[in-house]
Design a protein around this motif. Sequence first.
Motif, PDB file in Angstrom:
ATOM      1  N   GLY A  88      -9.704  -6.383  -7.152  1.00 15.15           N
ATOM      2  CA  GLY A  88      -8.738  -6.937  -6.205  1.00 15.15           C
ATOM      3  C   GLY A  88      -8.546  -5.723  -5.257  1.00 15.15           C
ATOM      4  N   TRP A  89      -7.541  -5.737  -4.300  1.00 13.34           N
ATOM      5  CA  TRP A  89      -7.490  -4.519  -3.492  1.00 13.34           C
ATOM      6  C   TRP A  89      -7.103  -3.255  -4.309  1.00 13.34           C
ATOM      7  N   ARG A  90      -6.098  -3.328  -5.122  1.00  9.44           N
ATOM      8  CA  ARG A  90      -5.887  -2.000  -5.883  1.00  9.44           C
ATOM      9  C   ARG A  90      -7.029  -1.382  -6.397  1.00  9.44           C
ATOM     10  N   GLY A  91      -7.840  -2.228  -7.293  1.00  6.36           N
ATOM     11  CA  GLY A  91      -8.729  -1.734  -8.252  1.00  6.36           C
ATOM     12  C   GLY A  91      -9.888  -1.312  -7.057  1.00  6.36           C
ATOM     13  N   SER A 121     -10.726 -13.216   4.591  1.00  5.46           N
ATOM     14  CA  SER A 121      -9.893 -12.338   5.293  1.00  5.46           C
ATOM     15  C   SER A 121      -8.640 -13.294   6.045  1.00  5.46           C
ATOM     16  N   GLN A 122      -8.988 -14.481   6.383  1.00  2.35           N
ATOM     17  CA  GLN A 122      -8.267 -15.265   7.418  1.00  2.35           C
ATOM     18  C   GLN A 122      -6.829 -15.842   6.261  1.00  2.35           C
ATOM     19  N   CYS A 123      -7.177 -15.889   5.009  1.00  2.00           N
ATOM     20  CA  CYS A 123      -5.775 -16.303   4.339  1.00  2.00           C
ATOM     21  C   CYS A 123      -5.438 -15.103   3.450  1.00  2.00           C
ATOM     22  N   TYR A 124      -5.877 -13.668   3.993  1.00  2.00           N
ATOM     23  CA  TYR A 124      -5.404 -12.501   3.237  1.00  2.00           C
ATOM     24  C   TYR A 124      -4.744 -11.600   4.087  1.00  2.00           C
ATOM     25  N   GLN A 182      -5.381   1.357   3.653  1.00  3.25           N
ATOM     26  CA  GLN A 182      -5.849   1.978   2.283  1.00  3.25           C
ATOM     27  C   GLN A 182      -7.240   1.553   2.076  1.00  3.25           C
ATOM     28  N   ILE A 183      -7.431   0.249   2.137  1.00  8.20           N
ATOM     29  CA  ILE A 183      -8.738  -0.649   2.026  1.00  8.20           C
ATOM     30  C   ILE A 183      -9.548  -0.161   3.002  1.00  8.20           C
ATOM     31  N   VAL A 184      -9.397   0.049   4.167  1.00  2.00           N
ATOM     32  CA  VAL A 184     -10.182   0.302   5.291  1.00  2.00           C
ATOM     33  C   VAL A 184     -10.838   1.708   5.108  1.00  2.00           C
ATOM     34  N   ALA A 185      -9.838   2.552   4.318  1.00  3.26           N
ATOM     35  CA  ALA A 185     -10.329   3.945   4.452  1.00  3.26           C
ATOM     36  C   ALA A 185     -11.373   4.069   3.549  1.00  3.26           C
ATOM     37  N   VAL A 210     -11.718  -8.053   1.514  1.00  4.95           N
ATOM     38  CA  VAL A 210     -12.006  -6.927   0.153  1.00  4.95           C
ATOM     39  C   VAL A 210     -13.319  -7.431  -0.402  1.00  4.95           C
ATOM     40  N   GLY A 211     -13.821  -8.603  -0.240  1.00  8.80           N
ATOM     41  CA  GLY A 211     -15.330  -9.110  -0.639  1.00  8.80           C
ATOM     42  C   GLY A 211     -16.290  -8.512   0.123  1.00  8.80           C
TER      43      GLY A 211
END
Length: 230
Positions: free
Chosen positions: A110-113, A146-149, A158-161, A179-180
């Motif tokens: 997931g995004w956190r992991g 991404s359209q649903c997230y 944090q993700i894009v970093a 995230v995929g």
Amino acid sequence: MTDDVTAKIVRPWEVFAQDQRTIFCVDRTAGDDPDLDALFADLPPIQRMNQVHGCGVHEVSTPGTSTQIPDADAIVSSQAHVTLLVRTADCVPVVLWDRHSAVTAVVHAGWRGFVAGVIPAAVTAMISAGASVSSISAWIGPSICSQCYEVGLDVQSQIVALSRAALAQTTDGKPAADVGAGVADQLRVLGITEIAHDMRCTKETPSLYSARGGDQVQRLQFVVSVDGRN
Ligand SMILES: [Zn+2]
């Protein structure tokens, strides 16, 4: 497999079989473990993890299952005959395997992991277990698109970093994340080139489960059977 069990299985399917690994997907509620064991009774015992959105790796180095289910978001095994399980509903399920050995992994990202580094943690553990990065293949399962997230700017940053490939916005301009795509990018950066990616969106595909789409307890359960050569 008994009729009793199959009657409860709504949509089991074989995702694919390659390099002595077979990935099955079964949809189940979270508490269906005995039925899942019964369904796959002809496979080696299922190795499970209690997924906690972190970067912990559970390493399986001996045959059989322990009675304790570890908190982890990846399982890495070097066993030639083993079955691994990862559950998702929007998060990214990943299966990694070494084409020249039995080393195999399942990852819940997931995004956190993802931000915690579960992908490189799993690949590092695979290499420690004897895999070579040049012979690792990956399968990335269906996750939320991404359209649903839509996410908050703090989460997005944090993700894009970790991967610019995960940068997205919704059609109405809200911050979002893919995230995929981030997982695929991270695998490529790590040197993995053989990547299959199921691009279906879990929220938009009726046959899949989505936490954001309102599925509270149902999870897609990806069961990976390893029948290795050593
Ligand atoms: Zn979508």
